[in-house]
Motif scaffolding. Sequence first.
Motif, PDB file in Angstrom:
ATOM      1  N   SER A 185      -1.927   2.681   0.465  1.00 55.90           N
ATOM      2  CA  SER A 185      -2.059   3.093  -0.943  1.00 55.90           C
ATOM      3  C   SER A 185      -1.116   4.241  -1.308  1.00 55.90           C
ATOM      4  O   SER A 185      -1.050   4.618  -2.478  1.00 55.90           O
ATOM      5  N   ALA A 186      -0.394   4.802  -0.355  1.00 52.57           N
ATOM      6  CA  ALA A 186       0.653   5.781  -0.674  1.00 52.57           C
ATOM      7  C   ALA A 186       1.972   5.087  -1.013  1.00 52.57           C
ATOM      8  O   ALA A 186       2.956   5.753  -1.353  1.00 52.57           O
ATOM      9  N   TYR A 187       1.972   3.736  -0.932  1.00 55.75           N
ATOM     10  CA  TYR A 187       3.216   2.977  -1.146  1.00 55.75           C
ATOM     11  C   TYR A 187       3.048   1.826  -2.135  1.00 55.75           C
ATOM     12  O   TYR A 187       3.997   1.456  -2.809  1.00 55.75           O
ATOM     13  N   TYR A 188       1.827   1.256  -2.213  1.00 51.19           N
ATOM     14  CA  TYR A 188       1.611   0.049  -3.022  1.00 51.19           C
ATOM     15  C   TYR A 188       0.314   0.182  -3.815  1.00 51.19           C
ATOM     16  O   TYR A 188      -0.631   0.825  -3.356  1.00 51.19           O
ATOM     17  N   PRO A 189       0.233  -0.492  -4.984  1.00 48.52           N
ATOM     18  CA  PRO A 189      -1.046  -0.564  -5.695  1.00 48.52           C
ATOM     19  C   PRO A 189      -1.919  -1.653  -5.084  1.00 48.52           C
ATOM     20  O   PRO A 189      -1.470  -2.425  -4.233  1.00 48.52           O
TER      21      PRO A 189
END
Length: 268
Positions: A145-149
């Motif tokens: 979740s630090a990179y993608y929704p």
Amino acid sequence: MSGWLEGRRALVVGGGSGIGRAVVDAFRTEGARVAVLELDPGKSARLTAEAPDVPVTVGDATTPGANRAAVDAAVEAFGGLDILVNCVGVFDFYRGVGELDAETADAAFDDMFRINVKSHLLSVQAALPHLRASRGCVLLTESTSAYYPGRGGVLYVSSKFAVRGLVTALAHELAPAVRVNGVAPGGTLGTDLRGLPGLGLGDRRLDDTPGRAGDLAARTPLGVALTGGDHAWSYVFLASERARGITGGSVHPDGGMAVAAPRRERDA
Ligand SMILES: NC(=O)c1ccc[n+]([C@@H]2O[C@H](COP(=O)([O-])OP(=O)(O)OC[C@H]3O[C@@H](n4cnc5c(N)ncnc54)[C@H](O)[C@@H]3O)[C@@H](O)[C@H]2O)c1
């Protein structure tokens, strides 16, 4: 393989369960001496019973005082500190902005960022004089979740992007004395990750989601459902001398989420 962290002195914040507890165990296996800051008294008591040589401070990592107390306890026990790990976090069970009324969003944003982001910053700040002295390192826990929704709601995803921001900003600020990296686990089995109390989700555990192991495996290109024990090796590597040239980066033990785009059918 053993001894990657021989003689190193670590503090694991949020080390009472899940990924943090697995990091405690792996670090000790690899020769480190480990102290813990943990909010939950029951988890703290269990850790003390199972690992009596681990100094455990019971306290809230969103406060400067608890972080100072845990750092002091580690330094008193070990004579210094080489590694700070933070595994504190809370979840939002995919709530979208349209599902929150204004008052709930106002309070829940503060709570989410206090727990998921401020706790990480304050732990680094408390440990910093000792990490500078030892030319040590910091490991913060990100997430896919630090990179993608899509694997969390608007509050969780934005808080994890902020943790990723901490890794970048702190690595830039603290070089060359202190290395700062992130670990970005994918969905993880066997942890106690809870929902945010301010969203009415404090008693809900992500790990209790029906069919979770199958879902986790199905969504990753590698078809794996990973545990804290799997992720702990990424922390061991980044904390070790083998990673002495790495700062401002992240390891992604997530089954290959970066290549999880829809796949082309094989030619017949
Ligand atoms: N479980 C997953 O699927 C998953 C996936 C990716 C990333 N993560 C992240 O990994 C980290 C660890 O999560 P986990 O799944 O192991 O959950 P967990 O709840 O088992 O671990 C978090 C630990 O931090 C402690 N804690 C919570 N608030 C605290 C505070 N204010 N002060 C001190 N200790 C506190 C908890 O009691 C617990 O021991 C979190 O940052 C989470 O967002 C989890």
